[in-house]
Structures are given as C-alpha cells and as structure tokens.
Design a protein around this motif. Structure first.
Motif, PDB file in Angstrom:
ATOM      1  N   LEU A 138      14.794  32.643  47.063  1.00 57.14           N
ATOM      2  CA  LEU A 138      15.470  33.905  47.206  1.00 57.14           C
ATOM      3  C   LEU A 138      16.927  33.939  46.530  1.00 57.14           C
ATOM      4  O   LEU A 138      17.632  32.965  46.980  1.00 57.14           O
ATOM      5  N   ARG A 140      20.595  35.947  46.719  1.00 53.01           N
ATOM      6  CA  ARG A 140      21.146  37.207  47.152  1.00 53.01           C
ATOM      7  C   ARG A 140      22.150  37.340  46.013  1.00 53.01           C
ATOM      8  O   ARG A 140      23.048  36.693  45.708  1.00 53.01           O
ATOM      9  N   THR A 169      12.501  35.790  44.422  1.00 55.95           N
ATOM     10  CA  THR A 169      12.882  37.310  45.033  1.00 55.95           C
ATOM     11  C   THR A 169      14.248  37.185  44.913  1.00 55.95           C
ATOM     12  O   THR A 169      15.113  36.426  45.028  1.00 55.95           O
ATOM     13  N   ALA A 171      17.457  39.558  46.441  1.00 50.95           N
ATOM     14  CA  ALA A 171      17.882  40.817  47.232  1.00 50.95           C
ATOM     15  C   ALA A 171      19.334  41.210  46.892  1.00 50.95           C
ATOM     16  O   ALA A 171      19.918  40.475  46.445  1.00 50.95           O
ATOM     17  N   VAL A 191      14.129  43.276  45.938  1.00 50.88           N
ATOM     18  CA  VAL A 191      14.371  44.027  47.076  1.00 50.88           C
ATOM     19  C   VAL A 191      15.836  44.595  47.203  1.00 50.88           C
ATOM     20  O   VAL A 191      16.522  43.827  46.967  1.00 50.88           O
ATOM     21  N   GLU A 293      11.065  46.895  46.720  1.00 49.53           N
ATOM     22  CA  GLU A 293      11.027  47.341  48.025  1.00 49.53           C
ATOM     23  C   GLU A 293      12.512  47.654  48.507  1.00 49.53           C
ATOM     24  O   GLU A 293      13.468  47.155  47.992  1.00 49.53           O
ATOM     25  N   SER A 295      15.096  47.370  51.414  1.00 50.18           N
ATOM     26  CA  SER A 295      15.373  46.531  52.676  1.00 50.18           C
ATOM     27  C   SER A 295      16.746  45.650  52.454  1.00 50.18           C
ATOM     28  O   SER A 295      16.989  45.522  51.297  1.00 50.18           O
ATOM     29  N   SER A 297      18.662  42.077  52.887  1.00 50.85           N
ATOM     30  CA  SER A 297      18.622  40.803  52.712  1.00 50.85           C
ATOM     31  C   SER A 297      18.385  40.087  54.145  1.00 50.85           C
ATOM     32  O   SER A 297      17.502  39.051  54.327  1.00 50.85           O
ATOM     33  N   ASP A 299      16.979  41.509  56.909  1.00 48.92           N
ATOM     34  CA  ASP A 299      15.474  41.713  57.617  1.00 48.92           C
ATOM     35  C   ASP A 299      14.715  40.891  56.732  1.00 48.92           C
ATOM     36  O   ASP A 299      13.497  40.429  57.228  1.00 48.92           O
ATOM     37  N   LEU A 300      14.829  40.742  55.344  1.00 49.61           N
ATOM     38  CA  LEU A 300      14.059  40.009  54.498  1.00 49.61           C
ATOM     39  C   LEU A 300      14.068  38.491  54.660  1.00 49.61           C
ATOM     40  O   LEU A 300      12.922  37.806  55.016  1.00 49.61           O
ATOM     41  N   THR A 303      11.962  38.067  58.107  1.00 52.83           N
ATOM     42  CA  THR A 303      10.791  37.933  57.821  1.00 52.83           C
ATOM     43  C   THR A 303      10.120  36.702  57.485  1.00 52.83           C
ATOM     44  O   THR A 303       9.203  36.178  57.787  1.00 52.83           O
TER      45      THR A 303
END
Length: 349
Positions: A138, A140, A169, A171, A191, A293, A295, A297, A299-300, A303
């Motif tokens: 991920l 950011r 991913t 974010a 995201v 999506e 949202s 980062s 909340d991601l 999850t």
C-alpha cells in the motif's frame, strides 16, 4: 596596557585551540560518514501492533484502578509465558508457524523535483527482497506533480512491484495530480478520499523573458548553439516564432507520452475525456474511472489489519550537516513557489 595585551593574547590562544578542536571533530565526523556504505537507514514499524496497543490502552483507561492493576499483571504473565515458549521452540530447532500475510506500507510525499524517489527506490527494493506471493503493498501518496523525468522514475519504481505480481494499492488522501497521478495509475487499485484532488493529465511550462527590458537598457545578449533546436525559448534572448512552435511541439509530445502511459496502466479509461489537464475530486474521479474506491487511507488500513499484518517500511536518508541548516529554507521556498504557481495553474507535471 601590558596586562590587557597579555590577556588578549591568552584569549587568542584559547580561540585558536577551540577552532582547531572543532576542525578536527568535523573531519572525524566526515570521515566516519564517508565510511558508512549507506546514505540512510531502513525503518520498519509494525502498524498492526501499534494499533493493537492503542486499542488496549484506550480499553484499559475505562477500567477501575484495581482492574487496571490486575490487567497489567495478567499481560505481564502472558508475555513471559510466550517468551518462554518461543525460547523452548528455538532450543528444539522448531520454526515459528507462518503468520498472516503482510501488507507493506510505503509513504510518498512528493516535491516538485521528486527527489523523494531516492528513498522510494530503497523501500521498493527492500519489499521485493522479502515479499511473499500472498503479500501486498500500500502506497500512501501525496503529490501535486512536478518535473517529468523525476515522476517518470517514481512511477517506474512502482512498476517494479507490478511486474513482480505483488498487488499494489495507492491511497490518496489529499492530492495525486499530474505527475502524482502518473504514479497512482500504476497501482492495481486506487483509493481516494472524497475530496482528494486527482487527474490533471496534462503538461505545462512557462518561462519569463527579459529581452525587451535588457534592450531598453542597451544590454546585448549573445547565445551560441550547435544544433537547430538546442535552445527553443530563452530567458534573456529574443524568442522566435520557430522556437515557440518547437517548444509547443515538445509539450504535445510529452502529453502524448503521458496519455499513452496512463491508458496502458488503466485501459478502461476514456483517456481523451480525462487527459484535458483538468482535475477532479475523489467522488467525481470515481465516476470518471480515475479511481476505484472512495475512502480514506485510515479506514483502508483498519480493514487490511483484520486479515493481514500491516508493516510500515521507510528509508530515512542521512542529511549532511549543511543540509540540515539549508533544507528547511529550501523547503519553505519551494512551498512559496508552488503556491504562487497553483494560484493560476492546475497541479503540474
């Protein structure tokens, strides 16, 4: 007077000794730094553990004092037992059972010259060295864009992950525009927060020209080049229509390369509709297909923590002594320049 002269001489000797010591210390520090093979250090932080500790700390805060004491006693006993069991397994030569798959978190906050790509390169290399097939990455990301070659290299660093089939991913909480979006589009999934700024798939360049001012003051400028288009537009010389046309051609070529890259990474995009230089907020960007999506980062991450161990990887570059003094001023100047640019321009590549 003689006493004052002797006292002054004494102070001069002391100052000389102090300066000499300072020079020697500086030389020793410089030599020590040169001996270090790396220009920084890799910092690994278990974000899952940090979040778990925060949960426990908040939960315990609501307990009565005697309950808190009992809880801490129980936790101490539990950690001691776990350490004992781990030691026993090590003695028997047993390997620890494989844990959850990991999500490696990288942070990229890009400046106009994208110099942060140096740290990104080290972080990606570190992930590739240890990542298993079930792991993910991920990033950011926060950047309004900047120079083409800098962000092109940054995007290429993320492509290294994609080429190794590691799910990636990106974010975006604030902005990933122009060069920032060039990086983001490499991801398998983007995201974005509802009001994050994305897009600005365009190229912009501007250059002041002082030729008329110089002429009014009887100042001549000579520019000699080898190669018809070695210089198209200049700061001080007299620009020509031919030079302007060539400059625009170069911008258009760069724009076409940008569009082709984004379309390759996200083939479902209507590239001609979004490559207008405009930018959109997160909700609008999802409608356009720029993101997958909406949202934050945070909340991601929460999850992901349910099924993965989430680990932050950060390469901290060592700064030279002079850089520590000048870095803050340079950062402030860059911020002022960027704000002035963005008052009349969209985020740039």
């Amino acid at each position: 007077m003689e006493l004052l002269a002797e006292y002054g001489l004494f102070l001069a000797k002391i100052a000389t000794v102090v300066v000499a010591i300072a020079i020697v210390v500086t030389l020793i520090v410089n030599v020590a730094q040169r001996k270090k093979q790396h220009k920084g250090e890799l910092r690994v932080t278990n974000l899952s553990e940090e979040y778990k500790e925060m949960q426990e700390e908040v939960a315990v805060a609501f307990l009565e004092p005697h309950e808190q004491k009992a809880w801490h006693k129980e936790q101490k006993k539990k950690r001691k037992q776990e350490a004992k069991e781990a030691k026993a397994r090590a003695k028997r030569g047993e390997r620890a059972a494989p844990g959850k798959s990991k999500v490696y978190v990288l942070d990229f906050k890009g400046s106009m010259d994208a110099h942060e790509v140096g740290s990104l390169r080290e972080e990606v290399t570190a992930v590739l060295a240890v990542a298993k097939p079930q792991d993910e990455v991920l990033v950011r990301l926060e950047s309004p864009g900047g120079v083409v070659h800098g962000y092109g290299l940054a995007a290429s660093q993320l492509q290294r992950l994609r080429e190794r089939n590691i799910p990636l991913t990106v974010a975006v909480d604030k902005v990933a525009a122009s060069g920032g979006y060039m990086m983001a589009c490499v991801a398998n999934k983007i995201v974005a927060a509802p009001f994050a700024i994305l897009g600005s798939i365009g190229v912009v360049a501007q250059i002041p020209n002082f030729n008329r001012l110089l002429k009014r003051n009887d100042i001549d400028i000579e520019l000699h080049t080898a190669g018809q288009y070695k210089r198209t537009l200049t700061l001080l010389g007299e620009n020509t229509d031919e030079g302007r046309e060539k400059f625009r051609e170069d911008l258009n070529e760069t724009h076409q390369l940008f569009k082709a890259f984004v379309h390759e990474m996200r083939p479902s995009l209507d590239i001609d509709a979004v490559a207008t230089g405009e930018h959109w907020y997160g909700i609008q960007a999802k409608e356009k297909g720029l993101v997958d999506e909406v949202s934050t980062s945070d909340d991601l991450l929460l999850t992901l923590m349910k099924q993965h161990d989430v680990v932050s990887i950060r390469f901290a570059q060592r700064k030279k002594l002079m850089d520590r003094f000048t870095g803050s001023a340079a950062k402030s100047a860059e911020g002022v320049l960027l704000r002035l640019w963005q008052r009349g321009q969209k985020p740039l590549l």
